[in-house]
Structures are given as structure tokens and as C-alpha cells.
Design an enzyme around this catalytic site. Structure first.
Site, PDB file in Angstrom:
ATOM      1  N   PHE A 248       0.872  -1.183   0.000  1.00 15.18           N
ATOM      2  CA  PHE A 248       0.000   0.000   0.000  1.00 15.18           C
ATOM      3  C   PHE A 248       0.911   1.236   0.000  1.00 15.18           C
ATOM      4  O   PHE A 248       0.752   2.152   0.805  1.00 15.18           O
ATOM      5  CB  PHE A 248      -0.934   0.040   1.208  1.00 15.18           C
ATOM      6  CG  PHE A 248      -1.807  -1.173   1.382  1.00 15.18           C
ATOM      7  CD1 PHE A 248      -2.985  -1.312   0.666  1.00 15.18           C
ATOM      8  CD2 PHE A 248      -1.461  -2.173   2.281  1.00 15.18           C
ATOM      9  CE1 PHE A 248      -3.805  -2.422   0.845  1.00 15.18           C
ATOM     10  CE2 PHE A 248      -2.275  -3.281   2.474  1.00 15.18           C
ATOM     11  CZ  PHE A 248      -3.443  -3.410   1.748  1.00 15.18           C
TER      12      PHE A 248
ATOM     13  N   ASP B  53       1.299  -1.271  -4.888  1.00 12.08           N
ATOM     14  CA  ASP B  53       0.083  -0.469  -4.768  1.00 12.08           C
ATOM     15  C   ASP B  53      -0.853  -0.838  -5.914  1.00 12.08           C
ATOM     16  O   ASP B  53      -0.399  -1.279  -6.980  1.00 12.08           O
ATOM     17  CB  ASP B  53       0.398   1.028  -4.808  1.00 12.08           C
ATOM     18  CG  ASP B  53      -0.716   1.861  -4.186  1.00 12.08           C
ATOM     19  OD1 ASP B  53      -0.637   2.154  -2.983  1.00 12.08           O
ATOM     20  OD2 ASP B  53      -1.681   2.196  -4.900  1.00 12.08           O
TER      21      ASP B  53
ATOM     22  N   ALA C  81      -3.046  -5.624  -3.009  1.00 12.07           N
ATOM     23  CA  ALA C  81      -2.067  -5.926  -1.961  1.00 12.07           C
ATOM     24  C   ALA C  81      -2.156  -7.372  -1.482  1.00 12.07           C
ATOM     25  O   ALA C  81      -1.130  -8.043  -1.305  1.00 12.07           O
ATOM     26  CB  ALA C  81      -2.264  -4.975  -0.793  1.00 12.07           C
TER      27      ALA C  81
ATOM     28  N   ASP D 108       0.643  -0.401   5.023  1.00 10.79           N
ATOM     29  CA  ASP D 108      -0.043   0.841   5.412  1.00 10.79           C
ATOM     30  C   ASP D 108      -1.330   0.983   4.601  1.00 10.79           C
ATOM     31  O   ASP D 108      -1.422   1.813   3.697  1.00 10.79           O
ATOM     32  CB  ASP D 108       0.896   2.032   5.172  1.00 10.79           C
ATOM     33  CG  ASP D 108       0.265   3.356   5.586  1.00 10.79           C
ATOM     34  OD1 ASP D 108      -0.694   3.348   6.371  1.00 10.79           O
ATOM     35  OD2 ASP D 108       0.737   4.410   5.092  1.00 10.79           O
TER      36      ASP D 108
ATOM     37  N   CYS E  41      -5.386   3.458   9.758  1.00 11.44           N
ATOM     38  CA  CYS E  41      -5.906   4.822   9.838  1.00 11.44           C
ATOM     39  C   CYS E  41      -7.418   4.802  10.098  1.00 11.44           C
ATOM     40  O   CYS E  41      -8.119   5.760   9.798  1.00 11.44           O
ATOM     41  CB  CYS E  41      -5.580   5.611   8.566  1.00 11.44           C
ATOM     42  SG  CYS E  41      -6.224   4.887   7.047  1.00 11.44           S
TER      43      CYS E  41
END
Length: 398
Positions: free
Chosen positions: A232, A254, A283, A303, A343
Site C-alpha cells: 500500500f 500499490d 495488496a 499501510d 488509519c
């Protein structure tokens, strides 16, 4: 008592007024008396919030169409929300960033935590990318832009209207250049010894993710002489930082070919192109394929985007984080390092850590958790708003 120039909205008797008085920045629709009069208030209008006993509490940006109907702007009920008010907020935010960063590349405003609810502003030299994700900010856009242009060194304002948040506020998705001239090529951004290329017009979010800067610096320390896998990767995130920190090689994965082209351009601009490889792939598919190829790495970083963007998505998101950890663990050499990031504000640190550790265990690996990282200080956390502390990064030694 002088009559307030603002129209009023009022908390219901059951609402927790003390929570708001103690700093909570949001007032939800079910905490307000929403009658015909209040529903007629224009979307984004600044109004006076009163408790159930009609005691004034502060000025809020109001939007009857949003679940977050009120966003606290100022506890001073006589304040005027104009260009001078914005300039004071922006100057305070800028002062801290200039103390922390030698180059003008950072998040200038991190919404509620910088006193501008729903407003995100990232700085790229003389250009800022503005996301007015709340109706009140959209209504006050002219005053906000005037204040931004009064800051030393800022000449161009680009409005990015993409994203889920504006839709929840009933706002459009039309981006625009509000002042100056948009850059015609990707903007080079210097971080952690590497050059990143940020596409401010067609890239994700505001063009680059500044929030991972400190975590990328930590990963770079682990990467001296290492073979690194950055999953990512976006525009080179962890991979370019690792190479700048002395990694022997980096593979960036990615799903976006355009993002990886920018990553390659960043590697070239950093003088590291010969040590940098990219793979355009899903991914999960890439992790499985690399395992089948027998590839192993000293450092693996994952990530991903938010797998749990809401409470409804939490269970599925935690399963996805566990799966990523399991697939990535297989690729880490004995004694190597695994970095896992989230996140998703809906997945708090303890839940994310449990899912990640479970995935590592399911891969048959034993681990030490050596570091927990968060967003950099240009993404401050508002203590009364857990959502402002969304980013978590776990570093394991396997």
C-alpha cells in the site's frame, strides 16, 4: 443583557451539557431541539448554542442535515467569525509547524484539534490544499481564503472537495482553484531525506500523506542495509524513506499505477531509482504471490487505507487487518521487522493491536512489539475527540 446577533439552537434536557462544556466539539442531532424554526436555519450558519436552561455555551456551525448538527467554533459567544478570526487560528497553527519543520511541507490545519472543525489544510510550499469538510466552513470560504492569503508565503489555494465527509454534510464534490495558479506538474516534497512527488490535482486526498512522516523515519532506522517491502505504498511512503535511510533495496506495491509512477519519479529525483522496484497489484494478491515466489524481506511495512471507516465496518475491518498481518508475516526473514498501520478511527489501538498480533500468531511466527507510533505533531490529537487520533503504527520484530 445585550441581544445576541446570532440565532439560537438549544440542547434537549437529556443532552449532556457538561460534556460539551468540558471541551467536546460536536453536538449531535439527537441532542438538539430540532423544530421547524431550527430546521429552517441555513446550512452552515453560525448560531448560538444554549443549554436546556437557555444558558449560552458557545458559537457553533450548524447543519440540520448532518448527524453532527453543531460544531463548536468559539466559547466566546460575542466572537465574530470573520477573516480576522480565521487569521488568528491559522497564525497559531502555523507557529507550531514552523517550529517543528524546516521546510514548508506539513499539515497546517488538522480540523477540530486546531480549532477549525471539519477543515483540513495541507501545505506544499506556497500552495495549500484545503478540504472544507463541514458546511460552516463552506459557508465561510471567502473569509477563510482571505486569512490564508494573509499568511507569509502562501499564494495558491486549491480546494479538494472529494471524500466521504462532504457527502455526509450534504456538500458537493466540485474541486476548484480558489486563488493563484494550480501547479502543472507534481510538486517535489522533501521528507526524511527522500523526495516525494505529490500530485495536487489528481492524487489521493491532498496529494500526499504527511501523517506517517515520523513512522517512516522509525522504519528507516530499521532498514539500514535491508531489503524492504512497502505494501500500500501510494507515492513511495515507507519505501523511499527506507532507501534514504540506507536500505539495500525496496519493493513498492500499490493498486494504483499512477501512484507508483509518482513513486518511481520520487526515487529518481532522490537518486535511488536503481534500488527501487514497483508492482501494480492488489495488496492481498501481491503478498500471496511474493510468498509463492519464495521472496523474503528484512523489513515489511503494510499501510492500508481504512478497513474500518465506521463502527458498522469494524468487525470486517479487524478481520482484514488480521489477514494482512498473517500474509505479511510469512515474508519477513527471521529476526526481521514488520510494520502494520491503521488509519481507521473505529478500530482503536487495543483492537488493532489484538488483530495484528493474532494474524502474526496465525502465521506461526513469534513476535516482540518494539514500537507503537502515531501521527506526527502536525496532526495533533484533540483529547475530547478520539477520532482525531486515528493513526496507529505497530512495529514488531519477528
Amino acid at each position: 443583557m445585550t441581544q445576541s446577533p446570532y440565532r439560537t439552537i438549544r440542547l434537549t434536557p437529556k443532552a449532556d451539557a457538561r460534556k460539551i462544556r468540558h471541551g467536546a466539539p460536536w453536538v449531535f442531532d439527537n441532542e438538539l431541539v430540532l423544530d421547524r424554526r431550527t430546521k429552517a436555519i441555513a446550512k452552515g450558519e453560525v448560531v448560538l448554542l444554549e443549554d436546556a436552561e437557555r444558558a449560552p455555551m458557545g458559537l457553533v456551525g450548524f447543519n440540520a442535515e448532518s448527524r453532527i448538527s453543531g460544531r463548536m467554533l468559539d466559547r466566546n459567544v460575542t466572537a465574530t467569525i470573520d477573516a480576522a478570526w480565521f487569521a488568528a487560528k491559522l497564525t497559531k497553527a502555523l507557529d507550531m509547524r514552523q517550529r517543528l519543520y524546516s521546510e514548508p511541507f506539513y499539515r497546517l490545519v488538522h480540523a477540530e484539534a486546531d480549532g477549525l472543525p471539519g477543515v483540513v489544510i495541507d501545505r506544499f510550499g506556497d500552495t495549500v490544499v484545503l478540504q472544507p469538510n463541514a458546511a460552516w466552513a463552506e459557508a465561510k470560504l471567502d473569509a477563510l481564503c482571505e486569512a490564508l492569503l494573509s499568511l507569509d508565503g502562501i499564494t495558491t489555494i486549491m480546494k479538494n472537495a472529494a471524500g466521504r465527509a462532504r457527502g455526509l454534510e450534504g456538500l458537493d464534490d466540485v474541486s476548484a482553484v480558489l486563488a493563484g495558479t494550480a501547479p502543472t506538474a507534481p510538486v517535489p516534497v522533501m521528507m526524511n531525506g527522500a523526495t516525494y512527488m505529490a500530485d495536487l490535482t489528481g492524487g489521493q486526498k491532498t496529494g500526499i500523506f504527511f501523517d506517517q512522516r515520523d513512522n517512516q523515519a522509525f522504519a528507516a532506522k530499521l532498514s539500514q542495509g535491508a531489503d524492504v517491502l512497502d505494501v500500500f505504498s501510494h507515492v513511495g511512503g515507507f519505501g523511499l524513506a527506507a532507501l534514504a535511510g540506507g536500505a539495500a533495496s525496496a519493493v513498492a506495491v500499490d493498486g494504483s499505477a499512477a501512484a507508483l509512477e509518482l513513486a518511481q519519479a520520487g526515487a529518481a529525483a532522490s537518486g535511488m531509482a536503481e534500488r527501487f522496484e514497483t508492482r501494480v497489484s492488489d495488496a492481498f494478491d501481491a503478498l500471496a504471490a511474493l510468498a509463492q515466489e519464495g521472496r523474503r524481506f528484512d523489513v515489511v511495512i503494510c499501510d492500508p487505507p481504512a478497513f474500518a471507516p465506521s463502527k458498522k465496518a469494524l468487525d470486517a475491518g479487524l478481520r482484514a487487518y488480521e489477514r494482512i498481518a498473517r500474509l505479511a508475516s510469512v515474508l519477513v526473514k527471521e529476526g526481521g521487522y514488520l510494520g502494520l498501520c491503521s488509519c481507521s478511527h473505529a478500530a482503536d489501538l487495543s483492537k488493532f493491536r489484538a488483530a495484528s498480533s493474532r494474524g502474526i500468531g496465525r502465521a506461526g511466527r513469534t513476535s516482540q512489539l518494539i514500537h507503537t507510533g502515531f501521527a506526527g505533531p502536525d496532526h495533533p490529537l484533540m483529547p475530547q475527540l478520539a477520532e482525531s487520533g486515528y493513526l496507529k503504527a505497530l512495529f514488531y520484530r519477528l
